[in-house]
Write an enzyme that holds these catalytic residues in place. Structure first.
Site, PDB file in Angstrom:
ATOM      1  N   ARG A  25       0.840  -1.198   0.000  1.00  0.00           N
ATOM      2  CA  ARG A  25       0.000   0.000   0.000  1.00  0.00           C
ATOM      3  C   ARG A  25       0.874   1.245   0.000  1.00  0.00           C
ATOM      4  O   ARG A  25       1.757   1.391   0.838  1.00  0.00           O
ATOM      5  CB  ARG A  25      -0.942   0.014   1.208  1.00  0.00           C
ATOM      6  CG  ARG A  25      -1.956  -1.104   1.169  1.00  0.00           C
ATOM      7  CD  ARG A  25      -2.875  -1.087   2.374  1.00  0.00           C
ATOM      8  NE  ARG A  25      -3.738  -2.271   2.377  1.00  0.00           N
ATOM      9  CZ  ARG A  25      -4.564  -2.595   3.366  1.00  0.00           C
ATOM     10  NH1 ARG A  25      -4.634  -1.820   4.428  1.00  0.00           N
ATOM     11  NH2 ARG A  25      -5.304  -3.673   3.292  1.00  0.00           N
ATOM     12  N   SER A 124      -7.993  -1.334   1.172  1.00  0.00           N
ATOM     13  CA  SER A 124      -8.938  -1.671   2.235  1.00  0.00           C
ATOM     14  C   SER A 124      -9.659  -0.455   2.790  1.00  0.00           C
ATOM     15  O   SER A 124     -10.398   0.224   2.088  1.00  0.00           O
ATOM     16  CB  SER A 124      -8.214  -2.453   3.335  1.00  0.00           C
ATOM     17  OG  SER A 124      -9.129  -2.977   4.271  1.00  0.00           O
ATOM     18  N   HIS A 125      -9.431  -0.142   4.058  1.00  0.00           N
ATOM     19  CA  HIS A 125     -10.141   0.929   4.757  1.00  0.00           C
ATOM     20  C   HIS A 125      -9.459   2.281   4.603  1.00  0.00           C
ATOM     21  O   HIS A 125      -9.915   3.267   5.181  1.00  0.00           O
ATOM     22  CB  HIS A 125     -10.243   0.581   6.244  1.00  0.00           C
ATOM     23  CG  HIS A 125      -8.898   0.328   6.872  1.00  0.00           C
ATOM     24  ND1 HIS A 125      -8.138  -0.780   6.551  1.00  0.00           N
ATOM     25  CD2 HIS A 125      -8.172   1.036   7.769  1.00  0.00           C
ATOM     26  CE1 HIS A 125      -7.008  -0.738   7.230  1.00  0.00           C
ATOM     27  NE2 HIS A 125      -7.001   0.351   7.977  1.00  0.00           N
ATOM     28  N   ASP A 318     -16.181  -1.590   5.015  1.00  0.00           N
ATOM     29  CA  ASP A 318     -15.138  -0.668   4.573  1.00  0.00           C
ATOM     30  C   ASP A 318     -15.010  -0.648   3.057  1.00  0.00           C
ATOM     31  O   ASP A 318     -15.872  -1.149   2.344  1.00  0.00           O
ATOM     32  CB  ASP A 318     -13.812  -1.016   5.239  1.00  0.00           C
ATOM     33  CG  ASP A 318     -13.236  -2.346   4.767  1.00  0.00           C
ATOM     34  OD1 ASP A 318     -14.015  -3.194   4.315  1.00  0.00           O
ATOM     35  OD2 ASP A 318     -12.002  -2.537   4.854  1.00  0.00           O
ATOM     36  N   ASP A 320     -13.218  -2.218   0.755  1.00  0.00           N
ATOM     37  CA  ASP A 320     -13.262  -3.479   0.005  1.00  0.00           C
ATOM     38  C   ASP A 320     -14.215  -4.487   0.630  1.00  0.00           C
ATOM     39  O   ASP A 320     -14.230  -5.655   0.246  1.00  0.00           O
ATOM     40  CB  ASP A 320     -11.868  -4.080  -0.153  1.00  0.00           C
ATOM     41  CG  ASP A 320     -11.233  -4.489   1.171  1.00  0.00           C
ATOM     42  OD1 ASP A 320     -11.555  -3.863   2.194  1.00  0.00           O
ATOM     43  OD2 ASP A 320     -10.412  -5.416   1.176  1.00  0.00           O
ATOM     44  N   ASP A 322     -14.421  -6.046   3.458  1.00  0.00           N
ATOM     45  CA  ASP A 322     -14.006  -7.185   4.283  1.00  0.00           C
ATOM     46  C   ASP A 322     -14.100  -6.877   5.778  1.00  0.00           C
ATOM     47  O   ASP A 322     -14.091  -7.787   6.605  1.00  0.00           O
ATOM     48  CB  ASP A 322     -12.601  -7.674   3.918  1.00  0.00           C
ATOM     49  CG  ASP A 322     -11.495  -6.671   4.196  1.00  0.00           C
ATOM     50  OD1 ASP A 322     -11.812  -5.486   4.439  1.00  0.00           O
ATOM     51  OD2 ASP A 322     -10.311  -7.059   4.152  1.00  0.00           O
ATOM     52  N   ARG A 323     -14.230  -5.610   6.151  1.00  0.00           N
ATOM     53  CA  ARG A 323     -14.404  -5.241   7.554  1.00  0.00           C
ATOM     54  C   ARG A 323     -15.860  -4.866   7.822  1.00  0.00           C
ATOM     55  O   ARG A 323     -16.620  -4.573   6.895  1.00  0.00           O
ATOM     56  CB  ARG A 323     -13.497  -4.069   7.923  1.00  0.00           C
ATOM     57  CG  ARG A 323     -12.030  -4.386   7.743  1.00  0.00           C
ATOM     58  CD  ARG A 323     -11.145  -3.258   8.243  1.00  0.00           C
ATOM     59  NE  ARG A 323      -9.743  -3.570   7.999  1.00  0.00           N
ATOM     60  CZ  ARG A 323      -8.738  -3.160   8.762  1.00  0.00           C
ATOM     61  NH1 ARG A 323      -8.977  -2.429   9.843  1.00  0.00           N
ATOM     62  NH2 ARG A 323      -7.490  -3.470   8.477  1.00  0.00           N
ATOM     63  N   THR A 386      -1.686 -10.780  13.705  1.00  0.00           N
ATOM     64  CA  THR A 386      -2.602 -10.041  12.841  1.00  0.00           C
ATOM     65  C   THR A 386      -2.309 -10.378  11.386  1.00  0.00           C
ATOM     66  O   THR A 386      -1.167 -10.382  10.959  1.00  0.00           O
ATOM     67  CB  THR A 386      -2.454  -8.528  13.084  1.00  0.00           C
ATOM     68  OG1 THR A 386      -2.812  -8.248  14.442  1.00  0.00           O
ATOM     69  CG2 THR A 386      -3.346  -7.741  12.154  1.00  0.00           C
ATOM     70  N   GLU A 405     -10.787 -10.449  14.147  1.00  0.00           N
ATOM     71  CA  GLU A 405      -9.766  -9.498  14.554  1.00  0.00           C
ATOM     72  C   GLU A 405     -10.438  -8.278  15.167  1.00  0.00           C
ATOM     73  O   GLU A 405     -11.534  -7.884  14.742  1.00  0.00           O
ATOM     74  CB  GLU A 405      -8.926  -9.048  13.354  1.00  0.00           C
ATOM     75  CG  GLU A 405      -8.120 -10.150  12.703  1.00  0.00           C
ATOM     76  CD  GLU A 405      -7.335  -9.660  11.500  1.00  0.00           C
ATOM     77  OE1 GLU A 405      -6.295 -10.260  11.202  1.00  0.00           O
ATOM     78  OE2 GLU A 405      -7.774  -8.684  10.853  1.00  0.00           O
ATOM     79  N   SER A 407      -9.744  -5.377  14.653  1.00  0.00           N
ATOM     80  CA  SER A 407      -9.755  -4.314  13.646  1.00  0.00           C
ATOM     81  C   SER A 407     -10.966  -4.446  12.726  1.00  0.00           C
ATOM     82  O   SER A 407     -10.878  -4.204  11.527  1.00  0.00           O
ATOM     83  CB  SER A 407      -8.455  -4.318  12.846  1.00  0.00           C
ATOM     84  OG  SER A 407      -8.196  -5.599  12.307  1.00  0.00           O
ATOM     85  N   LYS A 418     -11.575 -12.266   5.556  1.00  0.00           N
ATOM     86  CA  LYS A 418     -12.623 -11.720   6.418  1.00  0.00           C
ATOM     87  C   LYS A 418     -13.722 -11.169   5.526  1.00  0.00           C
ATOM     88  O   LYS A 418     -13.480 -10.815   4.372  1.00  0.00           O
ATOM     89  CB  LYS A 418     -12.070 -10.674   7.367  1.00  0.00           C
ATOM     90  CG  LYS A 418     -11.235  -9.554   6.753  1.00  0.00           C
ATOM     91  CD  LYS A 418     -10.713  -8.655   7.865  1.00  0.00           C
ATOM     92  CE  LYS A 418      -9.733  -7.605   7.346  1.00  0.00           C
ATOM     93  NZ  LYS A 418      -8.371  -8.155   7.212  1.00  0.00           N
TER      94      LYS A 418
END
Length: 652
Positions: A25, A124-125, A318, A320, A322-323, A386, A405, A407, A418
């Site tokens: 990233r 991601s987020h 989020d 993508d 996944d959260r 993690t 997790e 997070s 996730k």
């Protein structure tokens, strides 16, 4: 059929291409540098065996953030040149991270083959846009993130790369139109298939193929429902139940209408920010109480009172998807509690788990709420670093069914990532089960009631996380080194105070001369205390309080402190330096960790946890209950001195 040629382009290594816990990233402007993306993609191909690449089907998609469309065209051209047989792309280049995993594991192409890997384009987020973040990671044939053995090879390759291979004359593919485009090159036919982003994932949520065995031990596959959609439909149709889902303008919006509205019958007005945007609408697509402001306000958790009565249930995902974040009316469910409650209710409420759980797992910084459930239900339990790849190994070995997790990541072995929408459906399933005999009653069982009943049964793990984002990387490393240094002697932590010594001087390493007034302060309780005692026999009476007791007398002593190290029970690989832990006599815990998901600088994360089994004391405000430990954590670590920050960026 369009013909293409393969070119070998000279390049040179670019510093800083080491993948973090979820890939590489960086800022968009970094990825746009000449050969930056090309080098990483070629290094990834080079980390795989030629046999694995040639003739493979590769998925290339992501969360739709800025620069994704350009990156997809580059990767298609490089895949063609490297011998890939077919590339699958979600329509408009969009697939959620869990959907990519599902596609790898479940989808069968026109040629009867399944995908064996994927490049997922997401940060991601993290925010998106021309001046924000972009990311890329490689997932394996099991649908999960590449293990460290592969990511280490990728990084080593980036440090020695001399050329990349590309079909520069391959025309750009229209990824907005569903269909197959055929090409031919030196090694034969090459196809790009654009397919509907949502259909495969929606099918998986309704049912999946499961390996079973008959009485004679013969294996066979059978279809098994993941969630009971009719049961959830009944809940959503109840006039007493209201629902709200916020995609934060991430890729989750591409699935929300299909699942929640078309399949489950929710009102379209219950969807917030469900139009995916390249810059996430200028927001930060991180589902927490700080960034999901509109949802938080609607659920009655904002700074001002909500204009309307809040919905019974709210959730967010989020960038993508996944959260996830789970909310009840005026009530926040911590991610640590969420995975524990899902595990405790899964067998009864979720059809996929009706035959029982294989085991459960959590990341090390996540609270021990899941541990208590595992012990109560006599389940296998695992604590891992993690990174979802560690859960994937356990799942592939048949050790783990549900994991999470702190997070805001929750999932199960239906895929190897996730899954934010899965977590939302899991909670809706639990609510549907708890209310199956009550839909016609006066009052429904609420999210808050489910959580409080869980606390009454298992105890409560008061928990919070402080994030300090974009801290100077050097300062962050100094802070972590200081905390490791303190661990060398718990006597120093519990029985000594260095009130006059700068943490950057590493107090225990200072050696003042006898007779210097600072001599006693420096040596008291340290490994050199005996030398000080020779000169000052009454030294023990000078400073009776310790570092911790000197900060808060109502916090117990540390009984264990270490850097978390994990030996994988499946492949025996060892992961070191996974976070610094301080464990207290009463079961409380402080964890300090540098996050691997940022694009620049460093993010310091501080995790504070306190266990309370007395049901009469589980209803306190979390920040109030944790205030003594928070004060200890910040002063023990010298957070402000090292980071230069007087307050965290985010508190969850």
């Amino acid at each position: 059929m369009v013909m293409f040629k393969v070119s070998r382009v000279t390049t040179s290594p670019i510093d800083g291409q080491k993948p973090g816990t979820s890939g590489l990233r960086k800022k968009v402007k970094v990825f746009k540098q000449q050969n930056y993306l090309h080098n990483f993609v070629q290094s990834s191909f080079n980390a795989l065996s030629p046999e694995r690449i040639r003739g493979m089907t590769l998925v290339v998609s992501g969360d739709g953030r800025y620069f994704s469309k350009d990156a997809i065209q580059i990767i298609i051209k490089m895949a063609a040149a490297n011998g890939v047989r077919c590339v699958w792309v979600g329509q408009n280049g969009m697939l959620s991270t869990p959907a990519v995993s599902a596609v790898i594991r479940e989808r069968v192409g026109k040629d009867g083959k399944k995908a064996s890997g994927a490049f997922i384009l997401t940060a991601s987020h993290n925010p998106g846009g021309p001046n924000e973040d972009f990311g890329i990671k490689y997932n394996m044939e099991n649908g999960g993130p590449a293990p460290e053995a592969i990511t280490d090879k990728i990084y080593e390759n980036t440090k020695s790369i001399k050329e990349y291979i590309i079909a520069e004359d391959l025309p750009d593919v229209d990824i907005s139109a569903i269909g197959i485009t055929n090409f031919t090159g030196p090694e034969g036919q090459f196809d790009v298939e654009v397919f509907d982003s949502a259909s495969d994932y929606v099918k998986l949520m309704k049912s999946t193929c499961h390996l079973s065995s008959d009485d004679a031990g013969k294996a066979y596959f059978r279809m098994r429902s993941v969630f009971d959609f009719p049961s959830i439909q009944k809940l959503l149709s109840s006039p007493k139940f209201s629902f709200c889902y916020d995609a934060l303008h991430g890729v989750g919006g591409a699935y929300a209408k299909s699942i929640f509205v078309e399949e489950l019958g929710a009102k379209e007005s219950s969807l917030l920010n469900c139009v995916p945007k390249e810059d996430f609408g200028g927001g930060h697509p991180d589902p927490n109480l700080t960034y999901a402001k509109e949802l938080v306000a609607r659920m009655g958790l904002g700074k001002s009172d909500a204009k309307d009565e809040p919905p019974e249930f709210g959730a967010a995902s989020d960038g993508d998807a996944d959260r996830n974040m789970i909310l009840g009316k005026r009530f926040f469910v911590t991610p640590s509690d969420s995975v524990a409650i899902i595990a405790a209710n899964a067998v009864e409420a979720i059809p996929y788990f009706s035959s029982g759980l294989k085991g459960v797992a959590r990341s090390m910084p996540t609270s021990a709420a899941l541990d208590v459930v595992a012990k109560h239900l006599n389940l296998k339990f695992f604590e891992v670093p993690t990174g979802w790849k560690f859960f994937g190994n356990l799942m592939d070995a048949g050790f783990c069914s549900i994991c999470g997790e702190e997070s805001f990541g929750t999932g199960s072995d239906h895929i190897r990532e996730k899954d934010g929408i899965w977590a939302v459906l899991a909670w809706l399933s639990i609510l549907a089960y708890k209310n199956k005999e009550n839909l016609g009653g006066e009052k429904l069982v609420t999210v808050e009631e489910i959580v409080r009943k869980h606390w009454a049964t298992y105890g409560r793990h008061y928990y919070t996380r402080y994030d300090y984002e974009n801290v100077d990387a050097g300062a962050a490393k100094e802070l972590m080194a200081y905390l490791v240094k303190l661990q060398s002697s718990l006597t120093e932590v519990n029985n000594n105070v260095y009130s006059d010594i700068s943490s950057r001087d590493m107090a225990s390493s200072l050696v003042p001369r006898p007779g210097d007034p600072s001599y006693t302060r420096t040596f008291l309780g340290s490994s050199l205390f005996s030398k000080a005692y020779e000169h000052f026999p009454n030294i023990s009476s000078l400073h009776a309080e310790g570092i911790i007791k000197g900060i808060r007398s109502d916090v117990s002593n540390v009984v264990k402190a270490d850097e978390f190290e994990y030996k994988d029970p499946v492949d025996s690989s060892i992961s070191k330096h996974q976070g610094i832990r301080y464990m207290f006599e009463d079961g409380s815990r402080l964890v300090f960790r540098l996050s691997g998901t940022g694009s620049e600088g460093a993010t310091i994360r501080v995790y504070i946890e306190q266990y309370e089994k007395d049901s009469s004391k589980t209803g306190r405000d979390s920040q109030e209950a944790l205030a003594p430990l928070v004060e200890v954590a910040l002063k023990l670590s010298k957070m402000q001195e090292f980071s230069g920050r007087s307050a965290p960026t985010v508190i969850t």
